[in-house]
Design a protein around this motif. Structure first.
Motif, PDB file in Angstrom:
ATOM      1  N   GLY A  88       0.731  -1.233   0.139  1.00  0.00           N
ATOM      2  CA  GLY A  88      -0.157  -0.049  -0.074  1.00  0.00           C
ATOM      3  C   GLY A  88       0.630   1.224  -0.173  1.00  0.00           C
ATOM      4  N   ARG A  89       0.157   2.256   0.280  1.00  0.00           N
ATOM      5  CA  ARG A  89       0.784   3.462   0.410  1.00  0.00           C
ATOM      6  C   ARG A  89       1.904   3.583   1.683  1.00  0.00           C
ATOM      7  N   PRO A  90       3.148   4.333   1.422  1.00  0.00           N
ATOM      8  CA  PRO A  90       4.234   4.314   2.361  1.00  0.00           C
ATOM      9  C   PRO A  90       3.753   5.078   3.518  1.00  0.00           C
ATOM     10  N   PHE A  91       4.532   4.720   4.645  1.00  0.00           N
ATOM     11  CA  PHE A  91       4.167   5.254   5.981  1.00  0.00           C
ATOM     12  C   PHE A  91       5.444   6.124   6.256  1.00  0.00           C
ATOM     13  N   ASP A  92       4.942   7.481   6.807  1.00  0.00           N
ATOM     14  CA  ASP A  92       5.859   8.434   7.238  1.00  0.00           C
ATOM     15  C   ASP A  92       6.010   8.564   8.616  1.00  0.00           C
ATOM     16  N   ASP A 119       9.062  -6.022  22.418  1.00  0.00           N
ATOM     17  CA  ASP A 119      10.456  -5.639  22.482  1.00  0.00           C
ATOM     18  C   ASP A 119      10.971  -4.689  21.378  1.00  0.00           C
ATOM     19  N   GLU A 120      10.477  -4.851  20.142  1.00  0.00           N
ATOM     20  CA  GLU A 120      10.722  -4.077  19.018  1.00  0.00           C
ATOM     21  C   GLU A 120       9.860  -3.787  18.095  1.00  0.00           C
ATOM     22  N   VAL A 121       9.650  -2.812  17.259  1.00  0.00           N
ATOM     23  CA  VAL A 121       8.676  -2.576  16.240  1.00  0.00           C
ATOM     24  C   VAL A 121       9.532  -1.895  15.401  1.00  0.00           C
ATOM     25  N   ARG A 122       9.490  -2.410  14.224  1.00  0.00           N
ATOM     26  CA  ARG A 122      10.409  -1.845  13.048  1.00  0.00           C
ATOM     27  C   ARG A 122       9.824  -1.752  11.670  1.00  0.00           C
ATOM     28  N   TYR A 123       9.685  -0.439  11.099  1.00  0.00           N
ATOM     29  CA  TYR A 123       9.099  -0.430   9.655  1.00  0.00           C
ATOM     30  C   TYR A 123      10.379  -0.114   8.593  1.00  0.00           C
ATOM     31  N   GLU A 124      10.162  -1.115   7.675  1.00  0.00           N
ATOM     32  CA  GLU A 124      11.347  -1.003   6.654  1.00  0.00           C
ATOM     33  C   GLU A 124      10.665  -0.728   5.210  1.00  0.00           C
ATOM     34  N   ARG A 125      10.911  -0.061   4.482  1.00  0.00           N
ATOM     35  CA  ARG A 125      10.534   0.168   2.810  1.00  0.00           C
ATOM     36  C   ARG A 125      11.576  -0.543   2.094  1.00  0.00           C
ATOM     37  N   ARG A 126      11.126  -1.348   1.364  1.00  0.00           N
ATOM     38  CA  ARG A 126      11.882  -2.146   0.314  1.00  0.00           C
ATOM     39  C   ARG A 126      11.174  -1.967  -1.064  1.00  0.00           C
ATOM     40  N   SER A 127      11.811  -1.070  -1.944  1.00  0.00           N
ATOM     41  CA  SER A 127      11.030  -0.802  -3.311  1.00  0.00           C
ATOM     42  C   SER A 127       9.720  -0.435  -3.048  1.00  0.00           C
ATOM     43  N   ASN A 128       8.643  -1.409  -3.790  1.00  0.00           N
ATOM     44  CA  ASN A 128       7.363  -1.195  -3.349  1.00  0.00           C
ATOM     45  C   ASN A 128       6.744  -1.989  -2.351  1.00  0.00           C
ATOM     46  N   THR A 129       7.499  -2.448  -1.601  1.00  0.00           N
ATOM     47  CA  THR A 129       6.680  -3.054  -0.267  1.00  0.00           C
ATOM     48  C   THR A 129       7.213  -2.584   0.767  1.00  0.00           C
ATOM     49  N   TYR A 130       6.419  -2.857   1.984  1.00  0.00           N
ATOM     50  CA  TYR A 130       6.660  -2.205   3.301  1.00  0.00           C
ATOM     51  C   TYR A 130       6.529  -3.207   4.350  1.00  0.00           C
ATOM     52  N   ASP A 131       7.600  -3.378   5.018  1.00  0.00           N
ATOM     53  CA  ASP A 131       7.642  -4.459   5.964  1.00  0.00           C
ATOM     54  C   ASP A 131       7.551  -3.906   7.482  1.00  0.00           C
ATOM     55  N   TRP A 132       6.489  -4.420   8.195  1.00  0.00           N
ATOM     56  CA  TRP A 132       6.414  -4.215   9.571  1.00  0.00           C
ATOM     57  C   TRP A 132       6.865  -5.372  10.507  1.00  0.00           C
ATOM     58  N   ARG A 133       7.850  -5.261  11.177  1.00  0.00           N
ATOM     59  CA  ARG A 133       8.543  -6.345  12.139  1.00  0.00           C
ATOM     60  C   ARG A 133       7.980  -6.198  13.598  1.00  0.00           C
ATOM     61  N   ARG A 134       7.673  -7.269  14.463  1.00  0.00           N
ATOM     62  CA  ARG A 134       7.613  -7.126  15.845  1.00  0.00           C
ATOM     63  C   ARG A 134       8.346  -8.243  16.173  1.00  0.00           C
ATOM     64  N   LEU A 135       9.066  -7.906  17.263  1.00  0.00           N
ATOM     65  CA  LEU A 135      10.109  -8.924  17.637  1.00  0.00           C
ATOM     66  C   LEU A 135       9.570  -8.942  19.182  1.00  0.00           C
ATOM     67  N   CYS A 136       9.692 -10.262  19.837  1.00  0.00           N
ATOM     68  CA  CYS A 136       9.529 -10.538  21.250  1.00  0.00           C
ATOM     69  C   CYS A 136      10.612 -11.485  21.736  1.00  0.00           C
ATOM     70  N   ARG A 137      11.507 -11.009  22.450  1.00  0.00           N
ATOM     71  CA  ARG A 137      12.667 -11.762  23.234  1.00  0.00           C
ATOM     72  C   ARG A 137      11.965 -12.831  24.216  1.00  0.00           C
ATOM     73  N   LEU A 138      12.321 -14.157  24.156  1.00  0.00           N
ATOM     74  CA  LEU A 138      11.793 -14.986  25.012  1.00  0.00           C
ATOM     75  C   LEU A 138      12.829 -15.194  25.976  1.00  0.00           C
ATOM     76  N   SER A 139      12.441 -15.464  27.449  1.00  0.00           N
ATOM     77  CA  SER A 139      13.070 -15.657  28.549  1.00  0.00           C
ATOM     78  C   SER A 139      13.695 -17.029  28.321  1.00  0.00           C
ATOM     79  N   THR A 140      14.889 -17.431  28.974  1.00  0.00           N
ATOM     80  CA  THR A 140      15.282 -18.684  28.723  1.00  0.00           C
ATOM     81  C   THR A 140      15.067 -19.449  30.082  1.00  0.00           C
ATOM     82  N   PRO A 141      14.907 -20.514  30.169  1.00  0.00           N
ATOM     83  CA  PRO A 141      14.576 -21.256  31.355  1.00  0.00           C
ATOM     84  C   PRO A 141      15.631 -21.207  32.499  1.00  0.00           C
ATOM     85  N   THR A 142      16.858 -20.771  32.103  1.00  0.00           N
ATOM     86  CA  THR A 142      18.121 -21.057  33.139  1.00  0.00           C
ATOM     87  C   THR A 142      18.238 -19.331  33.649  1.00  0.00           C
TER      88      THR A 142
END
Length: 146
Positions: A88-92, A119-142
Protein backbone atom coordinates in the motif's frame (compact mmCIF):
# COMPACT_ATOMS: atom_id res chain seq x y z
CA UNK A 1 5.83 -15.39 -2.10
CA UNK A 2 9.38 -14.16 -1.57
CA UNK A 3 12.38 -16.36 -0.74
CA UNK A 4 12.53 -14.84 2.76
CA UNK A 5 8.92 -15.84 3.41
CA UNK A 6 9.61 -19.41 2.22
CA UNK A 7 12.16 -19.70 5.07
CA UNK A 8 9.63 -18.70 7.75
CA UNK A 9 8.17 -21.18 10.24
CA UNK A 10 4.78 -20.21 8.87
CA UNK A 11 3.61 -17.78 6.23
CA UNK A 12 0.26 -16.85 4.73
CA UNK A 13 -1.40 -14.11 2.76
CA UNK A 14 -4.61 -12.47 3.95
CA UNK A 15 -6.93 -9.97 2.29
CA UNK A 16 -6.27 -6.52 3.79
CA UNK A 17 -9.69 -6.21 5.43
CA UNK A 18 -10.76 -5.62 9.01
CA UNK A 19 -12.90 -8.78 8.94
CA UNK A 20 -9.63 -10.77 8.73
CA UNK A 21 -8.37 -9.65 12.17
CA UNK A 22 -9.90 -12.63 14.02
CA UNK A 23 -8.24 -15.01 11.56
CA UNK A 24 -4.90 -13.20 11.98
CA UNK A 25 -5.23 -13.27 15.77
CA UNK A 26 -5.96 -17.01 15.81
CA UNK A 27 -2.97 -17.62 13.55
CA UNK A 28 -0.59 -15.67 15.82
CA UNK A 29 -1.98 -17.18 19.04
CA UNK A 30 -1.71 -20.76 17.69
CA UNK A 31 1.83 -20.15 16.46
CA UNK A 32 2.96 -18.69 19.81
CA UNK A 33 1.39 -21.71 21.55
CA UNK A 34 3.70 -23.95 19.51
CA UNK A 35 6.83 -21.80 19.97
CA UNK A 36 6.37 -20.72 23.61
CA UNK A 37 3.58 -22.93 24.98
CA UNK A 38 3.82 -21.75 28.58
CA UNK A 39 3.67 -18.01 27.87
CA UNK A 40 0.04 -16.94 27.42
CA UNK A 41 0.88 -13.34 28.33
CA UNK A 42 3.36 -13.21 25.44
CA UNK A 43 0.72 -14.64 23.09
CA UNK A 44 -1.74 -11.91 24.13
CA UNK A 45 0.81 -9.10 23.76
CA UNK A 46 2.02 -10.26 20.36
CA UNK A 47 -1.53 -10.83 19.11
CA UNK A 48 -2.63 -7.33 20.15
CA UNK A 49 0.48 -5.70 18.66
CA UNK A 50 -0.12 -7.60 15.41
CA UNK A 51 -3.77 -6.49 15.34
CA UNK A 52 -2.80 -2.85 15.82
CA UNK A 53 -0.29 -2.89 12.94
CA UNK A 54 -2.60 -4.87 10.65
CA UNK A 55 -5.45 -2.44 11.34
CA UNK A 56 -3.13 0.45 10.42
CA UNK A 57 -2.19 -1.32 7.18
CA UNK A 58 -5.87 -1.79 6.26
CA UNK A 59 -6.95 1.74 7.22
CA UNK A 60 -3.93 3.77 6.12
CA UNK A 61 -1.75 1.85 3.65
CA UNK A 62 -4.68 0.59 1.59
CA UNK A 63 -7.28 3.17 2.73
CA UNK A 64 -10.30 1.33 1.39
CA UNK A 65 -8.67 -0.10 -1.73
CA UNK A 66 -8.22 -3.87 -2.19
CA UNK A 67 -4.91 -5.28 -1.06
CA UNK A 68 -3.14 -8.10 0.73
CA UNK A 69 -1.06 -8.53 3.87
CA UNK A 70 1.69 -11.14 3.69
CA UNK A 71 2.34 -12.59 7.15
CA UNK A 72 5.56 -14.34 8.14
CA UNK A 73 6.04 -15.99 11.56
CA UNK A 74 9.50 -17.13 12.70
CA UNK A 75 10.74 -18.39 16.05
CA UNK A 76 14.09 -19.30 17.50
CA UNK A 77 15.08 -20.38 21.00
CA UNK A 78 15.46 -16.70 21.99
CA UNK A 79 12.86 -14.75 20.02
CA UNK A 80 9.60 -14.65 18.11
CA UNK A 81 9.32 -12.50 15.00
CA UNK A 82 6.16 -11.47 13.16
CA UNK A 83 6.58 -9.70 9.83
CA UNK A 84 3.69 -8.24 7.88
CA UNK A 85 4.30 -7.00 4.37
CA UNK A 86 2.00 -4.71 2.42
CA UNK A 87 2.04 -3.04 -0.99
CA UNK A 88 0.00 0.00 0.00
CA UNK A 89 0.92 3.62 0.52
CA UNK A 90 4.20 4.28 2.36
CA UNK A 91 4.18 5.27 6.00
CA UNK A 92 5.96 8.36 7.34
CA UNK A 93 6.81 7.83 11.01
CA UNK A 94 8.08 11.39 11.38
CA UNK A 95 4.50 12.65 11.43
CA UNK A 96 3.38 10.39 14.29
CA UNK A 97 3.52 11.63 17.85
CA UNK A 98 2.87 9.62 20.99
CA UNK A 99 -0.59 10.19 22.44
CA UNK A 100 -0.81 12.40 25.52
CA UNK A 101 -2.73 10.65 28.33
CA UNK A 102 -4.25 13.92 29.53
CA UNK A 103 -5.64 14.66 26.05
CA UNK A 104 -7.83 11.73 24.99
CA UNK A 105 -8.40 11.27 21.28
CA UNK A 106 -10.11 8.85 18.95
CA UNK A 107 -7.50 6.77 17.14
CA UNK A 108 -3.77 7.23 16.98
CA UNK A 109 -2.90 4.65 19.65
CA UNK A 110 -1.95 1.69 17.41
CA UNK A 111 1.78 2.25 17.03
CA UNK A 112 2.06 3.51 20.60
CA UNK A 113 0.46 0.29 21.92
CA UNK A 114 2.42 -2.00 19.62
CA UNK A 115 5.67 -0.36 20.67
CA UNK A 116 4.90 -0.96 24.34
CA UNK A 117 3.61 -4.52 23.94
CA UNK A 118 6.68 -6.05 22.25
CA UNK A 119 10.44 -5.62 22.49
CA UNK A 120 10.89 -4.03 19.08
CA UNK A 121 8.70 -2.61 16.30
CA UNK A 122 10.42 -1.80 13.02
CA UNK A 123 9.17 -0.48 9.69
CA UNK A 124 11.25 -0.94 6.55
CA UNK A 125 10.56 0.28 3.06
CA UNK A 126 11.77 -2.04 0.26
CA UNK A 127 11.19 -0.76 -3.30
CA UNK A 128 7.39 -1.03 -3.52
CA UNK A 129 6.73 -3.15 -0.43
CA UNK A 130 6.65 -2.18 3.24
CA UNK A 131 7.62 -4.51 6.07
CA UNK A 132 6.35 -4.19 9.64
CA UNK A 133 8.31 -6.33 12.09
CA UNK A 134 7.46 -7.11 15.69
CA UNK A 135 9.98 -8.92 17.83
CA UNK A 136 9.48 -10.54 21.24
CA UNK A 137 12.49 -11.84 23.10
CA UNK A 138 11.93 -15.01 25.10
CA UNK A 139 13.19 -15.64 28.60
CA UNK A 140 15.41 -18.67 28.79
CA UNK A 141 14.61 -21.34 31.39
CA UNK A 142 18.00 -20.82 33.06
CA UNK A 143 17.60 -17.06 33.47
CA UNK A 144 17.21 -15.96 37.07
CA UNK A 145 14.69 -13.17 37.69
CA UNK A 146 15.83 -10.55 40.24
Amino acid sequence: MTAAMEQADHSTTLPARLDQMARLGALVRGWVARCAPSDQELASRLELATHEIATNIVRHAYAGTPGIIEVELSCSPTELLVTMRDHGRPFDASGVSAPEPETPRVGGYGLYLADRLVDEVRYERRSNTYDWRRLCRLSTPTRQES
